[in-house]
Design a protein around this motif. Structure first.
Motif, mmCIF file in Angstrom:
data_model
loop_
_atom_site.group_PDB
_atom_site.id
_atom_site.type_symbol
_atom_site.label_atom_id
_atom_site.label_comp_id
_atom_site.label_asym_id
_atom_site.label_seq_id
_atom_site.Cartn_x
_atom_site.Cartn_y
_atom_site.Cartn_z
ATOM 1 N N GLN A 307 -32.627 -92.723 58.464
ATOM 2 C CA GLN A 307 -31.832 -93.245 59.779
ATOM 3 C C GLN A 307 -30.501 -93.889 59.253
ATOM 4 O O GLN A 307 -29.564 -94.045 60.095
ATOM 5 N N ILE A 308 -30.181 -94.580 58.176
ATOM 6 C CA ILE A 308 -29.078 -95.300 57.692
ATOM 7 C C ILE A 308 -28.061 -94.216 57.466
ATOM 8 O O ILE A 308 -26.809 -94.438 57.697
ATOM 9 N N VAL A 309 -28.359 -93.212 56.855
ATOM 10 C CA VAL A 309 -27.640 -92.119 56.443
ATOM 11 C C VAL A 309 -27.097 -91.389 57.690
ATOM 12 O O VAL A 309 -25.956 -90.958 57.973
ATOM 13 N N GLN A 310 -28.175 -91.310 58.633
ATOM 14 C CA GLN A 310 -27.558 -90.492 59.860
ATOM 15 C C GLN A 310 -26.507 -91.366 60.649
ATOM 16 O O GLN A 310 -25.751 -90.745 61.266
ATOM 17 N N ARG A 311 -26.598 -92.555 60.385
ATOM 18 C CA ARG A 311 -25.492 -93.385 61.016
ATOM 19 C C ARG A 311 -24.134 -93.061 60.558
ATOM 20 O O ARG A 311 -23.036 -93.199 61.486
ATOM 21 N N LEU A 312 -23.959 -92.288 59.544
ATOM 22 C CA LEU A 312 -22.561 -91.764 59.120
ATOM 23 C C LEU A 312 -22.217 -90.596 59.923
ATOM 24 O O LEU A 312 -21.179 -90.037 59.785
ATOM 25 N N GLY A 313 -22.983 -89.981 60.932
ATOM 26 C CA GLY A 313 -22.502 -89.027 61.777
ATOM 27 C C GLY A 313 -22.729 -87.458 61.638
ATOM 28 O O GLY A 313 -22.187 -86.690 62.028
ATOM 29 N N ASN A 320 -30.747 -85.308 56.042
ATOM 30 C CA ASN A 320 -32.011 -85.195 55.137
ATOM 31 C C ASN A 320 -31.654 -84.807 53.612
ATOM 32 O O ASN A 320 -31.979 -85.423 52.706
ATOM 33 N N LEU A 321 -30.485 -83.971 53.469
ATOM 34 C CA LEU A 321 -29.865 -83.422 52.319
ATOM 35 C C LEU A 321 -29.277 -84.667 51.531
ATOM 36 O O LEU A 321 -29.345 -84.781 50.407
ATOM 37 N N TRP A 322 -28.590 -85.497 52.327
ATOM 38 C CA TRP A 322 -27.923 -86.502 51.821
ATOM 39 C C TRP A 322 -28.472 -87.956 51.250
ATOM 40 O O TRP A 322 -28.019 -88.867 50.705
ATOM 41 N N THR A 323 -29.983 -87.707 51.776
ATOM 42 C CA THR A 323 -30.798 -88.771 51.088
ATOM 43 C C THR A 323 -31.224 -88.237 49.698
ATOM 44 O O THR A 323 -31.868 -89.366 49.071
ATOM 45 N N VAL A 324 -30.894 -87.218 49.382
ATOM 46 C CA VAL A 324 -31.419 -87.027 47.914
ATOM 47 C C VAL A 324 -30.646 -87.690 46.716
ATOM 48 O O VAL A 324 -31.249 -88.205 45.965
ATOM 49 N N ALA A 325 -29.449 -87.607 46.876
ATOM 50 C CA ALA A 325 -28.637 -88.324 45.733
ATOM 51 C C ALA A 325 -29.085 -89.778 45.428
ATOM 52 O O ALA A 325 -29.120 -89.990 44.280
ATOM 53 N N PRO A 326 -28.866 -90.694 46.626
ATOM 54 C CA PRO A 326 -29.107 -91.952 46.460
ATOM 55 C C PRO A 326 -30.421 -92.221 45.659
ATOM 56 O O PRO A 326 -30.791 -93.068 44.762
ATOM 57 N N ASN A 327 -31.736 -91.596 46.234
ATOM 58 C CA ASN A 327 -32.899 -91.557 45.511
ATOM 59 C C ASN A 327 -33.065 -90.950 43.809
ATOM 60 O O ASN A 327 -33.679 -91.713 42.941
ATOM 61 N N ALA A 328 -32.139 -90.009 43.945
ATOM 62 C CA ALA A 328 -32.288 -89.498 42.376
ATOM 63 C C ALA A 328 -31.443 -90.429 41.697
ATOM 64 O O ALA A 328 -31.758 -90.919 40.261
ATOM 65 N N VAL A 329 -30.293 -91.129 41.604
ATOM 66 C CA VAL A 329 -29.901 -91.956 41.073
ATOM 67 C C VAL A 329 -30.746 -93.242 40.890
ATOM 68 O O VAL A 329 -30.798 -93.818 39.562
ATOM 69 N N GLY A 330 -31.262 -93.536 42.107
ATOM 70 C CA GLY A 330 -32.182 -94.904 41.829
ATOM 71 C C GLY A 330 -33.292 -94.687 40.810
ATOM 72 O O GLY A 330 -33.459 -95.681 40.059
ATOM 73 N N GLY A 375 -17.414 -93.191 52.926
ATOM 74 C CA GLY A 375 -17.585 -93.070 51.563
ATOM 75 C C GLY A 375 -18.266 -94.500 50.788
ATOM 76 O O GLY A 375 -19.022 -94.444 50.217
ATOM 77 N N VAL A 376 -17.345 -95.651 51.453
ATOM 78 C CA VAL A 376 -18.142 -96.723 50.977
ATOM 79 C C VAL A 376 -19.584 -97.178 51.440
ATOM 80 O O VAL A 376 -20.298 -97.703 50.812
ATOM 81 N N ALA A 377 -19.850 -96.788 52.842
ATOM 82 C CA ALA A 377 -21.316 -96.812 53.126
ATOM 83 C C ALA A 377 -22.245 -96.030 52.339
ATOM 84 O O ALA A 377 -23.274 -96.565 52.267
ATOM 85 N N TYR A 378 -21.847 -95.004 52.123
ATOM 86 C CA TYR A 378 -22.624 -94.195 51.372
ATOM 87 C C TYR A 378 -22.860 -94.583 49.824
ATOM 88 O O TYR A 378 -24.187 -94.458 49.248
ATOM 89 N N PHE A 379 -22.045 -95.206 49.296
ATOM 90 C CA PHE A 379 -21.908 -95.980 47.964
ATOM 91 C C PHE A 379 -22.857 -97.038 48.269
ATOM 92 O O PHE A 379 -23.614 -97.146 47.083
ATOM 93 N N ALA A 380 -22.992 -97.592 49.366
ATOM 94 C CA ALA A 380 -23.660 -98.786 49.485
ATOM 95 C C ALA A 380 -25.216 -98.350 49.495
ATOM 96 O O ALA A 380 -25.936 -99.046 49.228
#
Length: 502
Positions: A307-313, A320-330, A375-380
């Motif tokens: 839902q946080i990523v979905q805020r990016l529009g 769903n695809l863009w949630t992959v990278a933060p968790n992989a880095v985590g 970009g900043v929000a996604y980095f967060a």
């Protein structure tokens, strides 16, 4: 001045009795091994023992927890595919669904972990997995809020105690200096599960059919959980001494290792009174505070990252695809920090560093306009994923490192993990539809919890360091936790040579 072993008359008596045999241990009696045995473990057998654990036991536990996390968190992916609309949710019913899940999920950790000590993890963990897998599969048959709520409550009851059970189980196999990284591997599978869930949702939601994609998601993930739960019955050993993949030399090494750097006794019989022996200590209250507040960031990140990523529009598929990278880095950061923590045998500042990392990520999301600064929000989001998961491993490792009794470890781990699971209620309760799209109250609440956790961890860590110095000054020698065999510490923290694992 040197510390004579004469201050431990019971230890002197055990040393005169000689080492215990593998047969003694398999009989179920608690045993002691003499200091000479723990100091002279066959190195080849020890290396072979650890290697086999890392090949046979650890990956399967990680796989089991992988499906635990997948089945628990796939609600977020399902929501992006129209779950609320298909089941006619109104108001905050989606948030309520998540909130109520945490009631059995937090309440039953303690009793289930006590049962794990009583009946062994080899029996309890597979039963839990098969049960929640079956119910997860049945979620696809829900046709309204009430039906799905019943499924989630049963799942919460069955998934409760699983992580606590795994943590306690691993303390029976690994030494204190190995435990953090191994727990991180198991727990890190939750991050991979979030990435996997995002990837499978990306594929499933492309299926053109009259059946909603989220139902296919429940069917696929629930079925896989069932299969691996059945296999676990035949795969997991009750203890190192009964492991099917170890030979006699490796079992002997396992016993000596545990008594050198884990427990003051091994294979102790279940004793309910011993389960609660440290609960009157003042530090226990501080452990409870830490256990309740640090997981709020984890709950916020894991439940609502889509839902946080979905805020990016972005669209449902891209979300769903863009949630992959933060968790992989985590996941990568988690392993690196846990490995560092084990290597330096230090917990305090590794935990504080991770709490500060997730705190910075949330402050960024609070203070910026995410649509103007995508970009900043996604980095967060990366910062949140990189920091929110680490304390779940290192806090549980830390208190177990300083608890040498198996019964006490089982109960204390169950309670502290359960308190952490209750923290999900706090996150879910503040994640309300009227706070969309920024969810400022949720993020502020989580930030406050992080600050409390940082302060509490710092107080406890600094006190342990000061107490270690005081004890060293009292006996005139400089001892560290790793310098003393845990088999010598029959009185636990009250033993003169006990040093806190900081």
């Amino acid at each position: 001045m040197s510390l004579s072993l004469k201050v431990f008359p019971s230890l002197d008596k055990r040393l005169e009795e000689g080492p215990a045999t593998t047969t003694d241990i398999e009989s179920g009696a608690s045993v002691h091994v003499d200091k000479a045995t723990t100091d002279h473990i066959d190195k080849a057998s020890e290396r072979s023992y650890v290697r086999k654990l890392d090949i046979y036991l650890l990956p399967y536990l990680a796989l089991m927890y992988f499906f635990n996390a997948v089945d628990r968190s796939n609600l977020g992916n399902a929501e992006t595919d129209g779950l609320s609309k298909d089941l006619h949710f109104v108001g905050n019913e989606y948030s309520l669904l998540i909130l109520l899940f945490y009631i059995p999920f937090g309440t039953l950790d303690l009793p289930l972990n006590i049962l794990t000590k009583r009946f062994t993890a080899a029996l309890v963990l597979p039963i839990l997995m098969i049960t929640w897998g079956s119910v997860s599969l049945l979620q696809c048959a829900a046709f309204n809020f009430g039906g799905l709520l019943v499924c989630r409550l049963v799942m919460g009851a069955c998934e409760a105690g699983f992580f606590a059970g795994v943590v306690f189980y691993l303390t029976l196999f690994y030494s204190r200096g190995e435990l953090g990284f191994r727990i991180a591997i198991v727990f890190g599978s939750a991050l991979l599960a979030a990435a996997f869930s995002g990837l499978i949702a990306f594929g499933v939601f492309h299926i053109n059919t009259t059946i909603p994609g989220w139902k296919y998601l429940m069917i696929i993930e629930g079925s896989l959980t069932l299969v691996f739960g059945v296999i676990a019955f035949f795969w997991l050993p009750a203890s190192p001494q009964t492991a099917w993949f170890l030979n006699q030399d490796e079992k002997a090494a396992a016993t000596a290792r545990s008594l050198r750097d884990s427990s003051n006794k091994v294979s102790t019989k279940f004793n309910l009174k011993d389960c609660f022996q440290i609960w009157k200590d003042w530090k226990f209250a501080l452990w409870c505070v830490i256990a309740f507040v640090y997981p709020v960031a984890f709950a916020t990140t894991s439940n609502f990252l889509p839902q946080i990523v979905q805020r990016l529009g972005y669209s449902t598929v891209k979300t769903n695809l863009w949630t992959v990278a933060p968790n992989a880095v985590g996941f990568i950061v988690l392993l690196l920090v846990a490995k560092s923590s084990d290597y330096f045998r230090e917990r305090t500042f590794h935990i504080i560093g991770s709490l500060i990392t997730s705190l910075i990520g949330m402050i960024i999301l609070i203070t910026i306009d995410v649509l103007d600064h995508k970009g900043v929000a996604y980095f967060a989001c990366f910062l949140m994923a990189a920091g929110a998961y680490i304390p779940s491993c290192l806090v549980q490792t830390w208190h177990n490192n300083n608890n040498l009794d198996e019964n006490s470890r089982a109960a204390t781990t169950g309670l502290l993990v359960g308190l952490g699971n209750f923290a999900g209620i706090l996150s879910a309760a503040t994640f309300r539809v009227e706070y969309a799209p920024k969810y400022i109250p949720t993020l502020i609440t989580t930030c406050i919890c992080n600050v409390i956790a940082i302060a509490s961890v710092l107080i406890l860590g600094l006190w342990m360091r000061a107490e270690n110095r005081r004890r060293n000054e009292a006996i005139g020698t400089n001892l560290r936790a790793q310098d003393v065999s845990t088999s010598e510490l029959s009185d636990g923290e009250n033993s003169l040579k006990f040093r806190y694992f900081v």
